[in-house]
Design an enzyme around this catalytic site. Structure first.
Site, PDB file in Angstrom:
ATOM      1  N   ILE A 110       4.000  -1.428   3.554  1.00 19.75           N
ATOM      2  CA  ILE A 110       3.471  -0.072   3.374  1.00 19.75           C
ATOM      3  C   ILE A 110       4.613   0.852   2.949  1.00 19.75           C
ATOM      4  O   ILE A 110       5.689   0.826   3.540  1.00 19.75           O
ATOM      5  CB  ILE A 110       2.856   0.504   4.684  1.00 19.75           C
ATOM      6  CG1 ILE A 110       2.124  -0.553   5.510  1.00 19.75           C
ATOM      7  CG2 ILE A 110       1.997   1.727   4.371  1.00 19.75           C
ATOM      8  CD1 ILE A 110       0.760  -0.942   5.110  1.00 19.75           C
ATOM      9  N   LYS A 111       4.308   1.650   1.929  1.00 17.79           N
ATOM     10  CA  LYS A 111       5.286   2.656   1.494  1.00 17.79           C
ATOM     11  C   LYS A 111       4.805   4.001   2.016  1.00 17.79           C
ATOM     12  O   LYS A 111       3.655   4.395   1.798  1.00 17.79           O
ATOM     13  CB  LYS A 111       5.337   2.669  -0.032  1.00 17.79           C
ATOM     14  CG  LYS A 111       6.111   3.840  -0.633  1.00 17.79           C
ATOM     15  CD  LYS A 111       6.218   3.714  -2.142  1.00 17.79           C
ATOM     16  CE  LYS A 111       6.895   4.925  -2.748  1.00 17.79           C
ATOM     17  NZ  LYS A 111       7.250   4.756  -4.151  1.00 17.79           N
ATOM     18  N   THR A 112       5.701   4.715   2.699  1.00 20.79           N
ATOM     19  CA  THR A 112       5.292   6.017   3.218  1.00 20.79           C
ATOM     20  C   THR A 112       6.469   6.983   3.259  1.00 20.79           C
ATOM     21  O   THR A 112       7.618   6.576   3.125  1.00 20.79           O
ATOM     22  CB  THR A 112       4.674   5.845   4.630  1.00 20.79           C
ATOM     23  OG1 THR A 112       3.912   6.989   4.934  1.00 20.79           O
ATOM     24  CG2 THR A 112       5.724   5.642   5.715  1.00 20.79           C
ATOM     25  N   THR A 125       0.991   5.130   0.692  1.00 25.22           N
ATOM     26  CA  THR A 125       0.213   6.200   1.329  1.00 25.22           C
ATOM     27  C   THR A 125       0.461   7.505   0.573  1.00 25.22           C
ATOM     28  O   THR A 125       1.538   8.078   0.621  1.00 25.22           O
ATOM     29  CB  THR A 125       0.599   6.359   2.818  1.00 25.22           C
ATOM     30  OG1 THR A 125       1.986   6.665   2.897  1.00 25.22           O
ATOM     31  CG2 THR A 125       0.301   5.101   3.606  1.00 25.22           C
ATOM     32  N   ALA A 155       0.852  -1.188   0.000  1.00 20.70           N
ATOM     33  CA  ALA A 155       0.000   0.000   0.000  1.00 20.70           C
ATOM     34  C   ALA A 155       0.885   1.234   0.000  1.00 20.70           C
ATOM     35  O   ALA A 155       1.834   1.332   0.786  1.00 20.70           O
ATOM     36  CB  ALA A 155      -0.893   0.005   1.235  1.00 20.70           C
TER      37      ALA A 155
END
Ligand code: R5P
Length: 293
Positions: A202-204, A174, A172
């Protein structure tokens, strides 16, 4: 004779030695099935527990981004230094040789352009095509707080559901609207929502203040997005701090391929991510490699 063979080989059964049950190296991934774990282990290096993912998927909403005009000429030389490539199926099929031994994180959300509201995405790739392309994960943009928040979150949950059926993890991303504040409070919210709803990675973005609270409150691996191009030393320092503060590596694009010396830069990023090299030493490596051309 089978009986005679049994006698000869009985010592090889080692009944006194219990079979080892090796713990999986990635946060939050222990209960996943073999295929999921195997794919994650192609993205993340099992020794360092981290990844250098090269993001080159920008064209799916902004066309030929600076540095990505010719992926065949500008990006393929970087591929040997990446653990994983994040890209679209169009570029994968047309430009990346199937023999390149790299894990693929396939961009599967899309349907908008920079000319319109970006959060209005849908799922743009059928799960069957991800299977056909033998990808190691699928990437979906999630716009928490965005105009199409709910649709984007449901794009992600549908991708997770389809991926779980086939053993393919979901990453995912963000995405933050221009008007939103990029702080730890926002990213804790966005990242945690993605993890709670089933994303496996998760990539943020990195934030100076409180990034460790973002990674600590996320039960699955977090990879740091690179963001806009900044000077090389600053990008290396950001990657270094992100990893020290709990990131399982980087998913970096512009700060690598828009560097004046992309091949040197990706090697310097590797030194930070996999060897915990300090930003100064990694920058010295960058300069040395750049000088060597
Ligand atoms: C957008 O939000 C995408 O994921 C990007 O195309 C890309 O992955 C961003 O990478 P970077 O910010 O490091 O250039």
């Amino acid at each position: 004779m089978p009986e005679a063979d049994d006698l000869k080989t009985s010592a090889q059964y080692h009944p006194e030695t219990p079979q080892k049950a090796e713990a999986f190296f990635l946060k939050g991934s222990e209960s996943l099935d073999w295929g999921m774990k195997n794919r994650l282990a192609r993205i993340f290096n099992p020794t360092s527990g981290r990844t250098v993912m090269l993001a080159i998927d920008h064209g799916y909403f902004q066309g030929p981004t600076s540095g990505l005009e010719r992926v065949d000429l500008n990006i393929l030389p970087l591929v040997p230094y990446a653990d994983s490539l994040m890209l679209t199926r169009g570029i994968l099929r047309t430009v990346v040789p199937p023999s390149a031994p790299k894990s693929i994180v396939l961009r599967v959300s899309g349907g908008t352009s920079i000319l319109k509201e970006l959060s209005n995405e849908g799922i743009a790739v059928d799960i069957e095509d991800s299977v056909r392309l033998n990808v190691s994960a699928m990437a979906v943009q999630v716009f928490v707080g965005g105009e199409h928040e709910k649709e984007s979150i449901l794009n992600m949950t549908r991708t997770v559901d389809a991926g779980v059926r086939c053993g393919i993890p979901t990453l995912a991303v963000t995405a933050v609207g221009k008007e939103m504040k990029r702080d730890a409070r926002y990213f804790r919210l966005a990242v945690r929502i993605c993890a709670e709803l089933g994303a496996h990675i998760i990539k943020t973005y990195y934030v100076e203040d409180g990034f460790e609270t973002v990674t600590a409150s996320c039960p699955v691996p977090v990879v740091m997005a690179g963001g806009k191009k900044i000077p090389e030393l600053e990008a290396l320092a950001m990657a270094y701090r992100a990893c020290r503060e709990g990131a399982a590596g980087v998913d970096m694009g512009r700060n690598i391929f828009q560097s004046e010396h992309p091949i040197a830069m990706i090697q310097a990023v590797r030194a930070v991510v996999h060897r915990n090299e300090t930003p100064d030493k990694a920058f010295a490596l960058y300069q040395d490699l750049a000088r060597q051309g």
